[in-house]
Scaffold this motif. Structure first.
Motif, PDB file in Angstrom:
ATOM      1  N   GLY A   4       0.800  -1.222   0.000  1.00 50.25           N
ATOM      2  CA  GLY A   4       0.000   0.000   0.000  1.00 50.25           C
ATOM      3  C   GLY A   4       0.835   1.276   0.000  1.00 50.25           C
ATOM      4  O   GLY A   4       0.510   2.254  -0.690  1.00 50.25           O
TER       5      GLY A   4
ATOM      6  N   LYS B 128       9.258  -2.741  -0.405  1.00 52.86           N
ATOM      7  CA  LYS B 128       8.682  -2.201   0.834  1.00 52.86           C
ATOM      8  C   LYS B 128       9.278  -0.840   1.172  1.00 52.86           C
ATOM      9  O   LYS B 128      10.234  -0.392   0.554  1.00 52.86           O
ATOM     10  CB  LYS B 128       8.930  -3.185   1.978  1.00 52.86           C
ATOM     11  CG  LYS B 128       8.264  -4.545   1.734  1.00 52.86           C
ATOM     12  CD  LYS B 128       7.690  -5.148   2.980  1.00 52.86           C
ATOM     13  CE  LYS B 128       7.059  -6.488   2.700  1.00 52.86           C
ATOM     14  NZ  LYS B 128       5.708  -6.588   3.224  1.00 52.86           N
TER      15      LYS B 128
ATOM     16  N   VAL C   8      10.991  -0.050   3.678  1.00 52.75           N
ATOM     17  CA  VAL C   8      12.192  -0.175   4.521  1.00 52.75           C
ATOM     18  C   VAL C   8      13.321  -0.728   3.645  1.00 52.75           C
ATOM     19  O   VAL C   8      13.069  -1.222   2.551  1.00 52.75           O
ATOM     20  CB  VAL C   8      11.976  -1.111   5.734  1.00 52.75           C
ATOM     21  CG1 VAL C   8      11.296  -0.396   6.874  1.00 52.75           C
ATOM     22  CG2 VAL C   8      11.193  -2.369   5.335  1.00 52.75           C
TER      23      VAL C   8
ATOM     24  N   VAL D 228      14.876  -6.556   5.557  1.00 50.36           N
ATOM     25  CA  VAL D 228      14.491  -7.133   6.845  1.00 50.36           C
ATOM     26  C   VAL D 228      15.581  -6.795   7.858  1.00 50.36           C
ATOM     27  O   VAL D 228      16.766  -7.026   7.606  1.00 50.36           O
ATOM     28  CB  VAL D 228      14.311  -8.665   6.738  1.00 50.36           C
ATOM     29  CG1 VAL D 228      13.938  -9.248   8.099  1.00 50.36           C
ATOM     30  CG2 VAL D 228      13.253  -9.019   5.690  1.00 50.36           C
TER      31      VAL D 228
ATOM     32  N   ALA E  98      15.082  -6.067  14.073  1.00 48.07           N
ATOM     33  CA  ALA E  98      13.875  -5.631  14.774  1.00 48.07           C
ATOM     34  C   ALA E  98      13.264  -4.509  13.930  1.00 48.07           C
ATOM     35  O   ALA E  98      13.918  -3.999  13.017  1.00 48.07           O
ATOM     36  CB  ALA E  98      14.202  -5.114  16.170  1.00 48.07           C
ATOM     37  N   ASP E  99      12.041  -4.108  14.246  1.00 43.73           N
ATOM     38  CA  ASP E  99      11.385  -3.059  13.457  1.00 43.73           C
ATOM     39  C   ASP E  99      12.205  -1.765  13.521  1.00 43.73           C
ATOM     40  O   ASP E  99      12.336  -1.151  14.585  1.00 43.73           O
ATOM     41  CB  ASP E  99       9.971  -2.826  14.033  1.00 43.73           C
ATOM     42  CG  ASP E  99       9.158  -1.867  13.154  1.00 43.73           C
ATOM     43  OD1 ASP E  99       9.763  -1.146  12.326  1.00 43.73           O
ATOM     44  OD2 ASP E  99       7.928  -1.834  13.308  1.00 43.73           O
ATOM     45  N   PRO E 100      12.784  -1.338  12.389  1.00 42.64           N
ATOM     46  CA  PRO E 100      13.665  -0.156  12.410  1.00 42.64           C
ATOM     47  C   PRO E 100      12.935   1.138  12.786  1.00 42.64           C
ATOM     48  O   PRO E 100      13.578   2.120  13.144  1.00 42.64           O
ATOM     49  CB  PRO E 100      14.213  -0.097  10.987  1.00 42.64           C
ATOM     50  CG  PRO E 100      13.221  -0.844  10.157  1.00 42.64           C
ATOM     51  CD  PRO E 100      12.651  -1.902  11.043  1.00 42.64           C
ATOM     52  N   ARG E 101      11.603   1.117  12.702  1.00 40.46           N
ATOM     53  CA  ARG E 101      10.855   2.316  13.116  1.00 40.46           C
ATOM     54  C   ARG E 101      10.748   2.421  14.629  1.00 40.46           C
ATOM     55  O   ARG E 101      10.439   3.480  15.157  1.00 40.46           O
ATOM     56  CB  ARG E 101       9.447   2.294  12.514  1.00 40.46           C
ATOM     57  CG  ARG E 101       9.479   2.501  11.029  1.00 40.46           C
ATOM     58  CD  ARG E 101       8.084   2.515  10.430  1.00 40.46           C
ATOM     59  NE  ARG E 101       8.181   2.169   9.030  1.00 40.46           N
ATOM     60  CZ  ARG E 101       8.696   2.964   8.089  1.00 40.46           C
ATOM     61  NH1 ARG E 101       9.113   4.188   8.396  1.00 40.46           N
ATOM     62  NH2 ARG E 101       8.785   2.550   6.849  1.00 40.46           N
TER      63      ARG E 101
ATOM     64  N   GLN F 280       6.322  -7.674  11.990  1.00 34.03           N
ATOM     65  CA  GLN F 280       5.296  -7.643  10.949  1.00 34.03           C
ATOM     66  C   GLN F 280       5.855  -7.048   9.673  1.00 34.03           C
ATOM     67  O   GLN F 280       5.467  -5.963   9.261  1.00 34.03           O
ATOM     68  CB  GLN F 280       4.084  -6.852  11.453  1.00 34.03           C
ATOM     69  CG  GLN F 280       3.421  -7.590  12.590  1.00 34.03           C
ATOM     70  CD  GLN F 280       2.015  -7.087  12.847  1.00 34.03           C
ATOM     71  OE1 GLN F 280       1.530  -6.180  12.191  1.00 34.03           O
ATOM     72  NE2 GLN F 280       1.354  -7.684  13.819  1.00 34.03           N
TER      73      GLN F 280
END
Ligand code: ADP
Ligand code: ASP
Ligand code: MG
Length: 245
Positions: free
Chosen positions: A8, A176, A178, A181, A184-187, A212
């Motif tokens: 999206g 994506k 980012v 992968v 951990a979630d870089p945000r 996720q």
């Protein structure tokens, strides 16, 4: 044949769709382009369904069926826009309605795909409609009786993997927002590390622990056929991102 999937965030506005076209313009191989609904459209369509049907509970099959008929329009719309723009930009492509091809049962909102039937539909369709680039929908399918279904939220990654499996594609690329992968979630985690290469099992374990980044059903069909999965940065398409193989 390769599968490219754009989430999206990669089709959320006109500028991003132009950028998507630039990525495809550099690709010479045959492609199936799987597209999600634009931006947060799916959330909005979910809210809209709740407004149509205020007494719904999650057990209510009638509600789930209505939900799928409404929410699936997000991907039907986004793919029409992307396909039309690509044709306009000189990237000839064939818009494919996956609800006629990816056959599922009637477990609305969590539909299970009939792989054998879908594979047959797809192979026949592609033979009858030869093209270098197909544009189609992630996340949605259809029952034998012609009702639309959805595969579960964030299911477009899984669609890309299923198409690769059924058509013996050489690879799947998830573009994506980012770099790839991370550990951990870089945000959320400042010192998260980009992982350049992982096994299917390592990636599945990361997702299982709550990352996720890729839909959890994506890995199995790819692992079974040894089809590599690339997670690459949409905004920096020259960078390699992560390969899961
Ligand atoms: P898509 O646009 O393909 O649907 P998603 O939004 O589902 O993409 O997934 C990308 C998001 O996943 C990123 O914006 C990021 O915040 C989040 N994310 C969670 N865990 C990770 C991780 N381990 N590595 C990278 N991104 C992660
Ligand atoms: N548009 C759907 C969702 O937001 C599917 C996806 O993007 O993968 O859940
Ligand atoms: Mg997603």
């Amino acid at each position: 044949m390769k599968i490219y999937k754009f989430g999206g965030a990669s089709v959320k506005n006109a500028e991003r769709i132009r950028h998507l076209a630039d990525i495809l313009a550099n690709e010479s191989e045959d492609l199936i382009v799987v597209v999600s609904a634009m931006g947060k459209t799916t959330n909005q369509l979910e809210e809209f369904t709740q407004m149509l049907y205020p007494d719904a509970t999650y057990e209510d099959k009638e509600y789930d069926c209505l939900y799928d008929q409404v929410v699936s329009t997000g991907e039907l719309q986004s793919t029409r826009i992307v396909s039309a723009y690509l044709n306009h930009a000189g990237i000839a492509n064939h818009w494919m309605d996956i609800t006629q091809l990816l056959q599922t049962d009637d477990t609305f909102r969590n539909a299970q795909v009939d792989i054998a039937a879908s594979q047959q539909h797809l192979q026949t369709y592609i033979q009858q409609h030869p093209a270098h680039v197909y544009v189609t929908q992630g996340f949605i399918g259809g029952t034998k009786d012609g009702l639309r279904t959805t595969l579960g939220r964030e299911g477009s990654d899984y669609t890309a993997a299923l198409l690769a499996y059924m058509l013996d594609a050489e690879s799947v690329t998830l573009w994506k927002d980012v770099q790839g992968v991370y550990s951990a979630d870089p945000r959320k985690v400042k010192d998260a590390q980009l992982i350049h290469e992982m096994s299917y099992a390592e990636a599945a374990a990361l997702v299982e622990k709550g990352a996720q980044i890729v839909h959890h059903k994506t890995f199995e069909p790819l692992a079974e056929k040894h089809i590599p999965l690339y997670v690459r940065p949409f905004l920096h398409p020259k960078e390699k991102g992560t390969v899961i193989h």
